[in-house]
Design a protein around this motif. Structure first.
Motif, short mmCIF file in Angstrom:
data_model
loop_
_atom_site.label_atom_id
_atom_site.label_comp_id
_atom_site.label_asym_id
_atom_site.label_seq_id
_atom_site.Cartn_x
_atom_site.Cartn_y
_atom_site.Cartn_z
N TYR A 140 3.47 1.80 6.02
CA TYR A 140 2.07 2.02 5.68
C TYR A 140 1.20 1.53 6.83
CZ TYR A 140 2.18 -3.00 4.65
OH TYR A 140 2.33 -4.35 4.74
N GLU A 141 -0.04 1.94 6.81
CA GLU A 141 -1.02 1.49 7.80
C GLU A 141 -2.18 0.81 7.08
OE1 GLU A 141 -0.52 1.77 10.97
OE2 GLU A 141 1.14 3.22 11.02
N ASN A 142 -2.89 -0.03 7.79
CA ASN A 142 -4.12 -0.64 7.26
C ASN A 142 -3.91 -1.50 6.02
OD1 ASN A 142 -5.69 0.71 9.27
ND2 ASN A 142 -5.63 2.58 8.01
N GLY A 143 -2.84 -2.28 6.04
CA GLY A 143 -2.62 -3.23 4.96
C GLY A 143 -3.15 -4.61 5.33
N PRO A 176 0.81 -1.22 0.00
CA PRO A 176 0.00 0.00 0.00
C PRO A 176 0.84 1.27 0.00
CG PRO A 176 -0.92 -1.60 1.53
CD PRO A 176 0.39 -2.16 1.07
N ASP A 177 0.41 2.24 -0.80
CA ASP A 177 1.04 3.56 -0.86
C ASP A 177 0.40 4.44 0.20
OD1 ASP A 177 1.98 6.08 -1.42
OD2 ASP A 177 1.70 5.93 -3.58
N ALA A 178 1.15 4.75 1.27
CA ALA A 178 0.60 5.50 2.40
C ALA A 178 0.10 6.88 2.01
CB ALA A 178 1.64 5.61 3.51
N ASN A 179 0.60 7.43 0.90
CA ASN A 179 0.22 8.79 0.48
C ASN A 179 -0.93 8.82 -0.50
OD1 ASN A 179 2.34 10.01 2.01
ND2 ASN A 179 3.79 9.41 0.40
N ASN A 180 -1.36 7.65 -0.97
CA ASN A 180 -2.43 7.59 -1.96
C ASN A 180 -3.34 6.41 -1.66
OD1 ASN A 180 -1.60 9.73 -4.14
ND2 ASN A 180 0.27 8.53 -3.76
N SER A 181 -4.44 6.66 -1.00
CA SER A 181 -5.35 5.59 -0.63
C SER A 181 -5.86 4.85 -1.86
CB SER A 181 -6.54 6.17 0.16
OG SER A 181 -7.41 5.15 0.56
N GLY A 182 -5.83 3.53 -1.80
CA GLY A 182 -6.30 2.72 -2.91
C GLY A 182 -5.20 2.34 -3.88
N GLN A 183 -4.06 3.01 -3.79
CA GLN A 183 -2.96 2.72 -4.71
C GLN A 183 -1.87 1.92 -4.03
OE1 GLN A 183 -1.55 6.03 -7.12
NE2 GLN A 183 -3.53 7.09 -6.94
N LEU A 184 -1.11 1.19 -4.84
CA LEU A 184 0.01 0.41 -4.36
C LEU A 184 1.31 0.95 -4.93
CD1 LEU A 184 -1.44 -3.22 -4.84
CD2 LEU A 184 -1.64 -1.71 -2.84
N LYS A 185 2.43 0.58 -4.32
CA LYS A 185 3.73 1.02 -4.82
C LYS A 185 4.71 -0.14 -4.78
CE LYS A 185 6.04 3.89 -2.34
NZ LYS A 185 6.41 5.07 -1.54
N ARG A 186 5.76 -0.04 -5.59
CA ARG A 186 6.77 -1.09 -5.68
C ARG A 186 7.67 -1.08 -4.45
NH1 ARG A 186 8.97 1.12 -11.29
NH2 ARG A 186 9.23 2.83 -9.81
N THR A 187 8.15 -2.24 -4.07
CA THR A 187 9.19 -2.34 -3.06
C THR A 187 10.54 -2.55 -3.75
OG1 THR A 187 8.98 -4.73 -2.83
CG2 THR A 187 7.59 -3.36 -1.42
N GLU A 188 11.60 -2.16 -3.07
CA GLU A 188 12.94 -2.35 -3.61
C GLU A 188 13.68 -3.38 -2.78
OE1 GLU A 188 14.72 1.50 -3.68
OE2 GLU A 188 13.49 2.21 -5.36
N ALA A 189 14.60 -4.08 -3.42
CA ALA A 189 15.36 -5.11 -2.73
C ALA A 189 16.70 -5.29 -3.43
CB ALA A 189 14.60 -6.43 -2.70
N TRP A 190 17.69 -5.74 -2.67
CA TRP A 190 18.97 -6.11 -3.25
C TRP A 190 19.60 -7.20 -2.39
CZ3 TRP A 190 23.80 -5.85 -0.91
CH2 TRP A 190 23.87 -5.13 0.29
N GLY A 191 20.56 -7.90 -2.97
CA GLY A 191 21.23 -8.95 -2.21
C GLY A 191 22.31 -9.59 -3.04
#
Length: 436
Positions: free
Chosen positions: A375-378, A331-346
């Motif tokens: 985020y909240e409420n996921g 969940p995108d905390a700044n835009n209700s109803g929208q999602l955002k990508r997570t980043e990762a490395w290893g």
């Protein structure tokens, strides 16, 4: 016009050329390159163009846990090679600290706190056992066709032995169609481990794929494909309707430079489109994920080094210990109803030392880190997601014969969540494997 004709002809030659340089894993290459048991045409083993050992080995997936072909049926005119294989892999392991209830895999991202009194656990299994069928038709023809299918007994939970398809594909002229490892993965850069999971940042993404892989020269190999999209994301708790059907294939590709059987370096990438439902605006939205990976193995004397580093955005399902943990999108905390990508490395680094040609040890370390904005409420609490993990392994493997492997391995894993909870575990495993 002549230039266009030349380009078309060049592409056709590249597609059809039979450059006999297979992609092998270092532990699968034998000195004599022969099949011990042949039914039919024994003289085919002397064929310098289509040696059954090389042809059948090339048609198998690249995997450190595979054994070289030992048995083949060859017709008198060499119109087909057929190899049947099977492996029985028996494991007995002991966990200390926070036991992980999985006898074949050691996966830090799935660790949970042990209940009081349950800090130790004994497990036994043969779930990593498998059977396979390997057929190559017209092996001496540039249009040779390969079929491979492999079934494993790890489809159930605990010690339920349900059969599961691990590979099933068709190959022809560099094209592969079916279910197998992703083109984004480089299994030849994975060191030999008894643990079926390995470091969290390594590749382990089997999928339906249609790809093309080819040696353009003795040094350069390229690959590209389209694969069935597989997305796992955390939804807003207010809606359980954000999951929608995916409609755009993932696109992996790579370029590799090799020094014969000494080693190689590969640069891989993947681009994927992830679609979800914005329940506030009542519309579908799509985000593009991408990943970049460097892999290599290299042999110096009795030592083989394995290396891998990768990173990206929205590629959780292409990282072994993020796969299926709802981390492609959150969940995108700044835009209700929208999602955002997570980043990762290893990454990982491993050294494999050969005491003798049939006796070696591997020492490995791996690390993976996720970046998730709070985020909240996921549908999954933010604090439950894994922040980072450490993985270490050391083993000793004795190849008592071309059919029998005996080994022992120590694994250590630690994960820390975004709630700052640390969970670690230790495992000692003994292995007895018979395969042909």
């Amino acid at each position: 016009m002549k230039r266009i004709v030349f380009i078309v002809n060049y592409i056709a030659v590249v597609m059809c050329a039979n450059i006999a340089i297979a992609q092998y894993h270092p532990t699968m290459v034998t000195q004599d390159r022969k099949i011990e048991f042949v039914v039919g045409n024994d003289s085919a083993m002397q064929d310098s163009v289509a040696n059954p050992y090389d042809v059948l080995l090339e048609n198998r997936p690249v995997d450190p846990d595979f054994v070289a072909p030992h048995f083949a049926i060859i017709d008198k005119e060499q119109r087909f090679y057929l190899s049947l294989g099977a492996t029985v892999k028996a494991l007995i392991s002991e966990d200390y600290a926070n036991p992980y209830d999985n006898p074949t895999d050691f996966k830090p991202s799935a660790f949970t706190k042990a209940l009081p009194g349950n800090e130790q656990s004994l497990q036994m299994t043969i779930k990593s056992s498998s059977i396979n069928l390997n057929i190559v038709g017209m092996p001496k023809n540039k249009y040779r066709i390969g079929l491979f299918a492999m079934l494993m007994f790890n489809g159930g939970v605990g010690n339920d032995y349900f059969v599961k398809c691990d590979h099933a594909y068709i190959r022809c002229m560099g094209l592969t169609m079916g279910y197998t490892s992703s083109v984004y993965d480089d299994k030849s850069a994975d060191a030999y481990l008894i643990d079926g999971n390995g470091p969290g940042a390594s590749g382990g993404h089997s999928n339906m794929t249609f790809n093309w892989q080819r040696n353009l020269s003795r040094e350069i190999r390229v690959g590209a494909g389209i694969e069935l999209p597989k997305v796992s994301y955390t939804q807003w708790a207010a809606s359980d309707e954000q999951m929608v059907n995916q409609r755009v294939p993932s696109i992996p590709f790579y370029v590799q430079y090799a020094w014969g059987e000494i080693g190689h370096v590969r640069l891989s990438s993947v681009v994927r489109t992830m679609t979800y439902r914005d329940y506030v605006d009542n519309r579908n939205r799509s985000l593009v994920g991408y990943g970049l990976k460097f892999t290599s193995n290299y042999k110096i004397g009795n030592v083989v080094g394995y290396f891998m580093a990768q990173g990206g955005s929205g590629i959780a399902n292409y990282l072994k210990d993020n796969d299926g943990f709802c981390l492609d999108l959150v969940p995108d905390a700044n835009n209700s109803g929208q999602l955002k990508r997570t980043e990762a490395w290893g990454g990982l680094a491993a050294l494999q030392y050969y005491y003798k040609p049939n006796m070696f040890s591997t020492a490995m370390y791996g690390y993976m880190r996720n970046y998730v904005d709070k985020y909240e409420n996921g549908s999954i609490d933010f604090g439950q997601h894994m922040k980072y993990e450490h993985y270490a392994a050391v083993n000793f493997i004795w190849r008592a014969s071309s059919f029998v492997d005996i080994g022992v391995e120590y694994n250590y894993g630690l994960k820390r969540s975004f709630a700052n909870e640390s969970i670690h575990n230790n495992r000692i495993t003994a292995m007895f494997k018979v395969g042909f």
